[in-house]
Design an enzyme around this catalytic site. Structure first.
Site, PDB file in Angstrom:
ATOM      1  N   ARG A  74      36.899  37.967  43.088  1.00 18.30           N
ATOM      2  CA  ARG A  74      37.076  39.346  42.589  1.00 18.30           C
ATOM      3  C   ARG A  74      36.876  40.356  43.731  1.00 18.30           C
ATOM      4  O   ARG A  74      37.619  41.320  43.854  1.00 18.30           O
ATOM      5  CB  ARG A  74      36.082  39.652  41.472  1.00 18.30           C
ATOM      6  CG  ARG A  74      36.048  38.645  40.340  1.00 18.30           C
ATOM      7  CD  ARG A  74      37.112  38.909  39.275  1.00 18.30           C
ATOM      8  NE  ARG A  74      36.933  38.012  38.153  1.00 18.30           N
ATOM      9  CZ  ARG A  74      37.537  36.821  38.003  1.00 18.30           C
ATOM     10  NH1 ARG A  74      38.405  36.402  38.903  1.00 18.30           N
ATOM     11  NH2 ARG A  74      37.304  36.069  36.935  1.00 18.30           N
TER      12      ARG A  74
ATOM     13  N   GLU B 282      31.260  28.556  23.814  1.00 18.93           N
ATOM     14  CA  GLU B 282      32.553  29.047  24.321  1.00 18.93           C
ATOM     15  C   GLU B 282      33.521  27.904  24.616  1.00 18.93           C
ATOM     16  O   GLU B 282      33.517  27.336  25.701  1.00 18.93           O
ATOM     17  CB  GLU B 282      32.342  29.880  25.597  1.00 18.93           C
ATOM     18  CG  GLU B 282      33.657  30.430  26.146  1.00 18.93           C
ATOM     19  CD  GLU B 282      33.506  31.279  27.409  1.00 18.93           C
ATOM     20  OE1 GLU B 282      32.389  31.397  27.940  1.00 18.93           O
ATOM     21  OE2 GLU B 282      34.528  31.808  27.859  1.00 18.93           O
TER      22      GLU B 282
ATOM     23  N   LYS C 131      32.527  32.022  21.044  1.00 23.03           N
ATOM     24  CA  LYS C 131      33.330  32.807  21.996  1.00 23.03           C
ATOM     25  C   LYS C 131      34.635  32.053  22.276  1.00 23.03           C
ATOM     26  O   LYS C 131      34.710  31.256  23.211  1.00 23.03           O
ATOM     27  CB  LYS C 131      32.523  33.031  23.278  1.00 23.03           C
ATOM     28  CG  LYS C 131      33.290  33.745  24.377  1.00 23.03           C
ATOM     29  CD  LYS C 131      32.358  34.269  25.455  1.00 23.03           C
ATOM     30  CE  LYS C 131      33.129  34.810  26.635  1.00 23.03           C
ATOM     31  NZ  LYS C 131      32.333  35.567  27.575  1.00 23.03           N
TER      32      LYS C 131
ATOM     33  N   SER D  71      38.485  37.372  27.243  1.00 23.78           N
ATOM     34  CA  SER D  71      39.800  38.012  27.485  1.00 23.78           C
ATOM     35  C   SER D  71      40.750  37.056  28.193  1.00 23.78           C
ATOM     36  O   SER D  71      41.978  37.193  28.044  1.00 23.78           O
ATOM     37  CB  SER D  71      39.646  39.328  28.249  1.00 23.78           C
ATOM     38  OG  SER D  71      39.031  39.157  29.510  1.00 23.78           O
ATOM     39  N   GLY D  72      40.246  36.127  28.980  1.00 22.75           N
ATOM     40  CA  GLY D  72      41.042  35.002  29.455  1.00 22.75           C
ATOM     41  C   GLY D  72      42.216  35.281  30.386  1.00 22.75           C
ATOM     42  O   GLY D  72      43.057  34.413  30.546  1.00 22.75           O
ATOM     43  N   GLY D  73      42.301  36.485  30.941  1.00 24.60           N
ATOM     44  CA  GLY D  73      43.429  36.801  31.818  1.00 24.60           C
ATOM     45  C   GLY D  73      44.414  37.773  31.192  1.00 24.60           C
ATOM     46  O   GLY D  73      45.413  38.148  31.817  1.00 24.60           O
TER      47      GLY D  73
ATOM     48  N   ARG E 241      36.889  39.954  32.696  1.00 20.48           N
ATOM     49  CA  ARG E 241      37.939  40.666  33.431  1.00 20.48           C
ATOM     50  C   ARG E 241      38.456  41.902  32.709  1.00 20.48           C
ATOM     51  O   ARG E 241      38.727  42.924  33.332  1.00 20.48           O
ATOM     52  CB  ARG E 241      39.097  39.704  33.723  1.00 20.48           C
ATOM     53  CG  ARG E 241      38.793  38.760  34.852  1.00 20.48           C
ATOM     54  CD  ARG E 241      39.724  37.581  34.855  1.00 20.48           C
ATOM     55  NE  ARG E 241      39.415  36.629  33.790  1.00 20.48           N
ATOM     56  CZ  ARG E 241      40.079  35.505  33.565  1.00 20.48           C
ATOM     57  NH1 ARG E 241      41.112  35.189  34.326  1.00 20.48           N
ATOM     58  NH2 ARG E 241      39.729  34.678  32.596  1.00 20.48           N
TER      59      ARG E 241
HETATM   60  P1  13P Z   1      37.074  36.761  30.672  1.00 17.86           P
HETATM   61  O1  13P Z   1      36.961  37.834  29.614  1.00 17.86           O
HETATM   62  O2  13P Z   1      37.465  37.298  32.022  1.00 17.86           O
HETATM   63  O3  13P Z   1      37.914  35.588  30.219  1.00 17.86           O
HETATM   64  O4  13P Z   1      35.615  36.195  30.918  1.00 17.86           O
HETATM   65  C1  13P Z   1      34.818  35.909  29.843  1.00 17.86           C
HETATM   66  C2  13P Z   1      33.906  34.819  30.196  1.00 17.86           C
HETATM   67  O5  13P Z   1      32.708  34.971  30.126  1.00 17.86           O
HETATM   68  C3  13P Z   1      34.481  33.515  30.615  1.00 17.86           C
HETATM   69  O6  13P Z   1      33.504  32.528  30.548  1.00 17.86           O
END
Ligand code: 13P
Length: 345
Positions: free
Chosen positions: A33, A178, A220, A262-264, A299
């Site tokens: 990042r 998650e 999550k 959010s995953g990208g 992200r």
């Molecule tokens: P993102 O929202 O960027 O996917 O990250 C969340 C997260 O904690 C991934 O483990």
């Protein structure tokens, strides 16, 4: 196990308008990042950046918890206040990432399993002392057009998630479970729904087998979404419908909340898709959702902040305004009252 306490913390995290900031990037991830804005990833720069996030005025109206990385949980603000105390004093629960990342699953080419169970009981006891109220463990699975993830990879990851969750509850820490199905690749939305369904089915099966208290945990998951390279992309309403269908089929109503990753997705898409799901709470013929639907974005909350900050002291105030705005818009999306025109206000 203090059941009431676990449930109280889980319910607080998903209270009205609020969600989670995932600021638990491991050092290799935060380096990526920082590389994108040409900032060197030193311990002090990582501390300075996290301080910008955690001291932003007003975020406690929209942020109920922050997931930290081991190094960050041990760091302090410039005035010497430990980050965990600074957050707690603002009404924000400190959380901690406890997994050690994913490794290739033996004899299952293309599949991965998350590691980190060895020594976790002692580690959780220490994190509890340092102020952590909740924890996160991320299982991550890619989709390919054939047989990845394999049924066994799903089972192995679900089993590890359940062992982690049980250890957390034993320690009096709320587990965030998650299971992430990645949105990389060209698969369509139906395939994502199918794999997400298999994963959730296995996760709740294992949680049950391990005796995990569902009322004292949070999920999550990914949203049900087409792969980034799929030629047929979907509208927020289509994503919301497929995601809700999948969750209703596989997630017990006793779970207090679902906090999406959010995953990208872009910051705006992640907000808009969450909003579409919560807006359906009012119009959905199936009645109200049994769980709170909120966010635990990394992200989607931070990318615009990093792009504004660029490592420069004179950009700190603007970066904090950007961060506040993303928190606020997601707080509105969490209630289903966000509108894309608010992006320009
Ligand atoms: P993102 O929202 O960027 O996917 O990250 C969340 C997260 O904690 C991934 O483990």
């Amino acid at each position: 196990m203090k059941i009431d306490e676990l449930q109280r913390v889980a319910e607080y995290i998903v209270s009205a308008q609020k969600g989670i900031l995932a600021a638990d990037e491991s050092n290799p991830t935060i380096r990526k990042r920082f590389d994108s804005i040409a900032v060197e990833s030193t311990e002090e720069n990582r501390r300075r950046y996290r301080e910008i996030l955690f001291t932003t005025d007003g975020i406690e109206r929209y942020i109920s918890g922050v997931i930290l990385y081991d190094e960050t949980l041990r760091q302090s603000a410039s005035d010497g206040t430990p980050f965990a105390k600074l957050l707690w004093d603002r009404g924000i629960m400190p959380g901690i990432k406890v997994d050690k990342g994913s490794k290739a699953l033996a004899l299952h080419p293309g599949n991965k399993v998350t590691e980190g169970l060895d020594g976790l009981r002692d580690q959780l006891a220490e994190y509890k002392q340092l102020g952590a109220k909740f924890a996160k463990w991320r299982a991550v699975m890619e989709i390919n057009e054939y047989d990845v993830p394999s049924p066994y990879a799903i089972r192995a990851n679900a089993h590890a998630l359940a062992r982690y969750a049980a250890l957390c509850q034993e320690a009096g820490i709320v587990p965030i479970v998650e299971p992430e199905i990645l949105m990389d690749g060209a698969h369509d939305m139906e395939r994502c729904e199918n794999v997400t369904s298999r994963m959730l089915e296995s996760v709740f099966d294992e949680l049950d087998a391990h005796g995990v208290l569902i009322e004292g945990a949070l999920l999550k998951p990914n949203m049900v979404i087409p792969g980034m390279k799929c030629p047929h992309q979907a509208s927020p309403e289509q994503i919301a419908e497929a995601t809700l269908r999948c969750l209703r089929r596989h997630v017990p109503a006793a779970l207090p909340g679902i906090v999406f990753l959010s995953g990208g997705q872009s910051a705006e898409d992640a907000t808009q898709n969450l909003n579409a799901m919560n807006a359906m709470n009012v119009v959905n013929a199936m009645g109200e959702h049994p769980w709170q639907l909120s966010f635990s974005y990394g992200r989607a909350l931070q990318a615009p902040v990093l792009a504004t900050w660029k490592g420069q002291e004179h950009n700190v105030a603007a970066a904090q305004r950007t961060f506040f705005k993303r928190c606020q818009l997601n707080g509105l999306a969490r209630e289903g009252i966000y509108s894309r025109v608010m992006e320009n206000s």
